[in-house]
Each structure stands twice: as structure tokens, then as C-alpha cells.
Design a protein around this motif. Structure first.
Motif, PDB file in Angstrom:
ATOM      1  N   UNK A 149      -1.185  -4.097 -22.858  1.00 12.30           N
ATOM      2  CA  UNK A 149      -0.188  -5.175 -22.845  1.00 12.30           C
ATOM      3  C   UNK A 149      -0.659  -6.404 -22.081  1.00 12.30           C
ATOM      4  N   UNK A 150      -1.847  -6.345 -21.480  1.00  6.09           N
ATOM      5  CA  UNK A 150      -2.393  -7.502 -20.779  1.00  6.09           C
ATOM      6  C   UNK A 150      -2.044  -7.574 -19.313  1.00  6.09           C
ATOM      7  N   UNK A 151      -1.499  -6.494 -18.752  1.00  5.30           N
ATOM      8  CA  UNK A 151      -1.127  -6.479 -17.337  1.00  5.30           C
ATOM      9  C   UNK A 151      -2.148  -5.696 -16.527  1.00  5.30           C
ATOM     10  N   UNK A 152      -2.097  -5.864 -15.219  1.00  9.11           N
ATOM     11  CA  UNK A 152      -2.947  -5.096 -14.306  1.00  9.11           C
ATOM     12  C   UNK A 152      -2.142  -3.941 -13.742  1.00  9.11           C
ATOM     13  N   UNK A 153      -2.843  -2.844 -13.417  1.00  8.71           N
ATOM     14  CA  UNK A 153      -2.155  -1.680 -12.867  1.00  8.71           C
ATOM     15  C   UNK A 153      -2.920  -1.137 -11.676  1.00  8.71           C
ATOM     16  N   UNK A 154      -2.160  -0.767 -10.638  1.00  8.55           N
ATOM     17  CA  UNK A 154      -2.724  -0.136  -9.450  1.00  8.55           C
ATOM     18  C   UNK A 154      -2.311   1.333  -9.427  1.00  8.55           C
ATOM     19  N   UNK A 155      -3.219   2.172  -8.981  1.00  6.81           N
ATOM     20  CA  UNK A 155      -2.898   3.564  -8.724  1.00  6.81           C
ATOM     21  C   UNK A 155      -2.725   3.782  -7.236  1.00  6.81           C
ATOM     22  N   UNK A 156      -1.657   4.495  -6.856  1.00  5.11           N
ATOM     23  CA  UNK A 156      -1.374   4.757  -5.441  1.00  5.11           C
ATOM     24  C   UNK A 156      -1.825   6.173  -5.109  1.00  5.11           C
ATOM     25  N   UNK A 157      -2.661   6.311  -4.115  1.00  3.66           N
ATOM     26  CA  UNK A 157      -3.139   7.626  -3.690  1.00  3.66           C
ATOM     27  C   UNK A 157      -2.136   8.284  -2.741  1.00  3.66           C
ATOM     28  N   UNK A 158      -1.861   9.568  -2.986  1.00  4.39           N
ATOM     29  CA  UNK A 158      -1.070  10.368  -2.041  1.00  4.39           C
ATOM     30  C   UNK A 158       0.366   9.893  -1.872  1.00  4.39           C
ATOM     31  N   UNK A 159       0.989   9.448  -2.952  1.00  9.98           N
ATOM     32  CA  UNK A 159       2.415   9.147  -2.943  1.00  9.98           C
ATOM     33  C   UNK A 159       2.808   8.029  -1.999  1.00  9.98           C
ATOM     34  N   UNK A 160       4.006   8.161  -1.422  1.00 11.06           N
ATOM     35  CA  UNK A 160       4.523   7.115  -0.534  1.00 11.06           C
ATOM     36  C   UNK A 160       3.694   6.968   0.736  1.00 11.06           C
ATOM     37  N   UNK A 161       3.090   8.063   1.184  1.00  5.16           N
ATOM     38  CA  UNK A 161       2.231   7.984   2.372  1.00  5.16           C
ATOM     39  C   UNK A 161       1.068   7.038   2.095  1.00  5.16           C
ATOM     40  N   UNK A 162       0.490   7.163   0.902  1.00  7.56           N
ATOM     41  CA  UNK A 162      -0.607   6.277   0.528  1.00  7.56           C
ATOM     42  C   UNK A 162      -0.157   4.848   0.320  1.00  7.56           C
ATOM     43  N   UNK A 163       1.057   4.676  -0.229  1.00  8.55           N
ATOM     44  CA  UNK A 163       1.573   3.319  -0.416  1.00  8.55           C
ATOM     45  C   UNK A 163       1.759   2.619   0.918  1.00  8.55           C
ATOM     46  N   UNK A 164       2.343   3.308   1.885  1.00  3.60           N
ATOM     47  CA  UNK A 164       2.563   2.721   3.203  1.00  3.60           C
ATOM     48  C   UNK A 164       1.229   2.407   3.889  1.00  3.60           C
TER      49      UNK A 164
END
Length: 375
Positions: free
Chosen positions: A24-39
Motif C-alpha cells: 500500500x506504500x506505507x512503512x511498517x515497524x516491528x516491535x520486539x518483545x511486546x509493550x516492554x520492547x515498545x517502551x
């Protein structure tokens, strides 16, 4: 982002989601280890080639845990702002649903949460509202049924033995019920259908009637959250005591073997379809929510949804609406379609002696509604 416990098909859903968003022309990030990784800021851009071979693999390659957002809103908002996140997809079980619901309720306090959000339900327990099937449940059901068959085969060298098998699923009895039907079990105890010692004694009497005839082996399934007092060990001792030495009894706690190794074709297919559908949903919601200054402003309840499989169709339901259909204390939906199969399970497992009197005259049974149509 993956939140909850691993289930076969999560990687397949991630693969199709990543490639749909890139298409679709968008960028995507993968987050490692759930919310802990996001924080912690553990986000990495994902490319088309990063998900090669993921469709057939079990587990969750991005990593996941059961941590939910409560008490961590400022840290989550800061990371979403830092990486300019404009849409969020959470793949996982009940905790994934709670994560999106919690972030949605805090939109009034944090503008960073005013972005399109979606949940792809993925848990072996099949205990999520807004969907009849979750990714991973079919693989787990296949594993449990296979193990039940193996246990029965292993007992061919023994005379008169009953096995009590405990499945996972928490307070949701889907796995125990469906595996009992698939494996031809004699009974299945679940949290949703209350039982007591007299009920177990009745089932044991039914088992004794079978074992007194030509039956050599029995199979009893129990959901892990069925009853905190009537444990698998308690049931084993009760069945052995009530049998008066007619049969021996053994217990098997299946544990994490139920999560399976490779996802079944069914789980791979619905995971792939859900990933594509969710990618399209997020893209459409981002277009609707885009402001003239380039920011996102998604404030309607329909901008945060659960993608569910209802009958032959995929349906989006807002997490706000689903909150009224959920028993949060027990992590289950208030209405579960498979409960309609319970009467059928009881009929199929009853010994023929229960339907006749001493003079072999038929006993008139009360009519049982076994209509399994899903509305």
C-alpha cells in the motif's frame, strides 16, 4: 506488535500484514518483545524480505509477553511520538484486546493514541469476543486430539484404564470440549458448565457401566480452569475410588505441548487472510484520519477494532462495543457458540444402559436442543 502468549499462525499473520502495508506504500515497524520492547524503543523497520518463510513457522518471531499498558501510558505515548507511529496493529490473545481497549480509553489524555488501531485475535484458547475462531486454536486442537489418540493407543497393553487429561485454555472450555468430541472422550469438565461431586459420581457410574461391558479404556478431559478444588489429581482419586477396583486411572497434564509446532493449513490460511484484511483496514482508517498538517486524528470508536471471523465472513467490531460482551474477570466472551455442542457431547458419551430399564424397555428422554447453527 505481539502481545500475549505464542500461538501458531502469528508469524503467518505478521507476514501478510507486513507485505500488505508495504504494497500500500506505507512503512511498517516491528516491535520486539511486546509493550516492554515498545517502551524500550525496540522498534525496527521491516522489509518485504524480512518475513520470508514465516508462514509455516510456529511461535512469535518478534517476541511477546502478557504485559498490558495500565500505568505505562506516558512512556508508550512518548515512543509513539518519537517514531511518528500513525497506526497500530496488535496481534495476540486477550491481552492484545485489552491493550487496544486501554489505549483507546486514554485517547482523551494522550493525542498519540488518536491513531487507527486493530487487533488480530491469535490465541490457542479461542476465548476472545468478536470472533468465533482465533488464530492458533485449530493447531492446538489438532495437537490435543493427536495426543489423546496416542495416549489411548499406548494403553492397549493395559486392561481397564481411564485417563484424565488436562488441557489449557484458562477459564474457556473450548479446547476441552472440542477435543473431547474429536477424540470420543467420555466426558469433559469446563468452567462454563458448573459441576459438583455428584456430577462426577454420575459420570463415574457411566464409566463403570462401560468398563463392565466391552470397553477397555476411558478418556476424561478437564479444562485447566474448570474448578480450583476439583483438580485433575482429585478426579483421578475419585474415579479410582468409585470404580471399586474395576479400572485404574492415570492423569496427564498436557502443558505447552498443546501450542503445537507447525500451524495447520486452516490457521495459516485465516492468519494470512486476517493479516491482509487488517492491513487494508489500517490503510483506509489512516486516509480518513489524516489531517492537513500531516498528523493523525482518529477519535471514533470504529477506528479501533477487533478483526473477527463470524461464520464465513470477516467482521470489524469496535473494541468499545466488545467491552460490553466480555467477562473480563474470566477472560471470556459472554456468549460462546460452541456451548451449543455440549448436549451433543453428553449424548454421544452415555452408555447404552442409561437409555434402557431392567426389562430393556426404552426410557423416554427429555428432548435436548442440539441445534448447532451459529447465528
Amino acid at each position: 506488535m505481539h502481545v500475549g502468549s505464542p500461538a501458531c499462525g502469528i508469524n503467518a499473520a505478521t507476514r501478510s500484514l507486513v507485505r500488505t502495508i508495504i504494497y500500500n506504500g506505507d512503512r511498517i515497524f516491528g516491535v520486539s518483545n511486546g509493550l516492554v520492547g515498545l517502551i524500550a524503543g525496540q522498534l525496527k523497520p521491516m522489509a518485504w524480505s524480512d518475513v520470508i518463510g514465516w508462514c509455516s513457522q510456529g511461535g512469535a518471531f518478534l517476541g511477546m509477553n502478557r504485559i498490558t499498558p495500565e500505568g505505562k501510558y506516558p512512556e508508550i505515548a512518548r515512543r509513539l511520538r518519537e517514531f511518528n507511529i500513525q497506526g497500530l496493529v496488535v496481534i495476540g490473545g486477550f491481552e492484545a484486546y485489552r491493550t487496544v481497549l486501554s489505549l483507546t480509553t486514554e485517547r482523551g489524555s494522550y493525542q498519540e493514541f488518536c491513531i487507527p488501531m486493530a487487533v488480530i485475535p491469535s490465541t490457542i484458547s479461542n476465548n476472545m469476543p468478536g470472533t468465533e475462531y482465533t488464530i492458533g486454536a485449530d493447531t492446538s486442537l489438532n495437537e490435543i486430539t493427536k495426543i489423546c489418540d496416542l495416549i489411548r493407543d499406548s494403553a492397549r497393553g493395559y486392561k481397564k484404564r481411564v485417563f484424565i487429561i488436562e488441557t489449557m485454555g484458562g477459564f474457556c472450555g473450548y479446547l476441552a470440549t472440542m477435543a473431547a468430541m474429536a477424540a470420543g472422550a467420555d466426558s469433559a469438565y469446563i468452567f462454563e458448565e458448573k459441576f459438583n461431586v455428584r456430577d462426577m459420581q454420575r459420570d463415574c457410574a457411566n464409566m463403570v457401566a462401560k468398563m463392565s461391558d466391552v470397553i477397555e479404556r476411558g478418556l476424561v478431559l478437564r479444562c485447566e480452569g474448570a474448578n480450583k478444588n476439583y483438580t485433575a489429581d482429585f478426579m483421578q482419586r475419585l474415579y479410582e475410588e468409585e470404580s471399586n477396583g474395576l479400572f485404574s486411572c492415570r492423569t496427564c497434564i498436557l502443558g505447552h505441548a498443546q501450542q503445537g509446532g507447525k500451524p495447520t493449513p486452516f490457521d495459516r490460511c485465516i492468519a494470512t487472510e486476517m493479516g491482509i484484511a487488517c492491513g487494508q483496514f489500517i490503510h483506509e482508517q489512516m486516509v480518513k484520519s489524516l489531517q492537513t498538517d500531516g498528523t493523525m486524528l482518529a477519535v471514533t470508536k470504529h477506528s479501533a477494532c477487533m478483526l473477527g471471523m463470524i461464520g464465513p465472513e470477516y467482521k470489524y467490531t469496535s473494541v468499545e462495543d466488545l467491552s460490553h460482551q466480555t467477562e473480563f474477570q474470566y477472560r471470556t466472551p459472554k456468549n460462546q457458540w460452541w456451548m451449543k455442542l455440549r448436549p451433543l457431547l453428553r449424548i454421544l458419551s452415555t452408555h447404552d444402559s442409561a437409555y434402557t430399564t431392567d426389562n430393556k424397555a426404552p426410557v423416554h428422554q427429555q428432548p435436548v436442543d442440539i441445534n448447532c447453527t451459529v447465528n
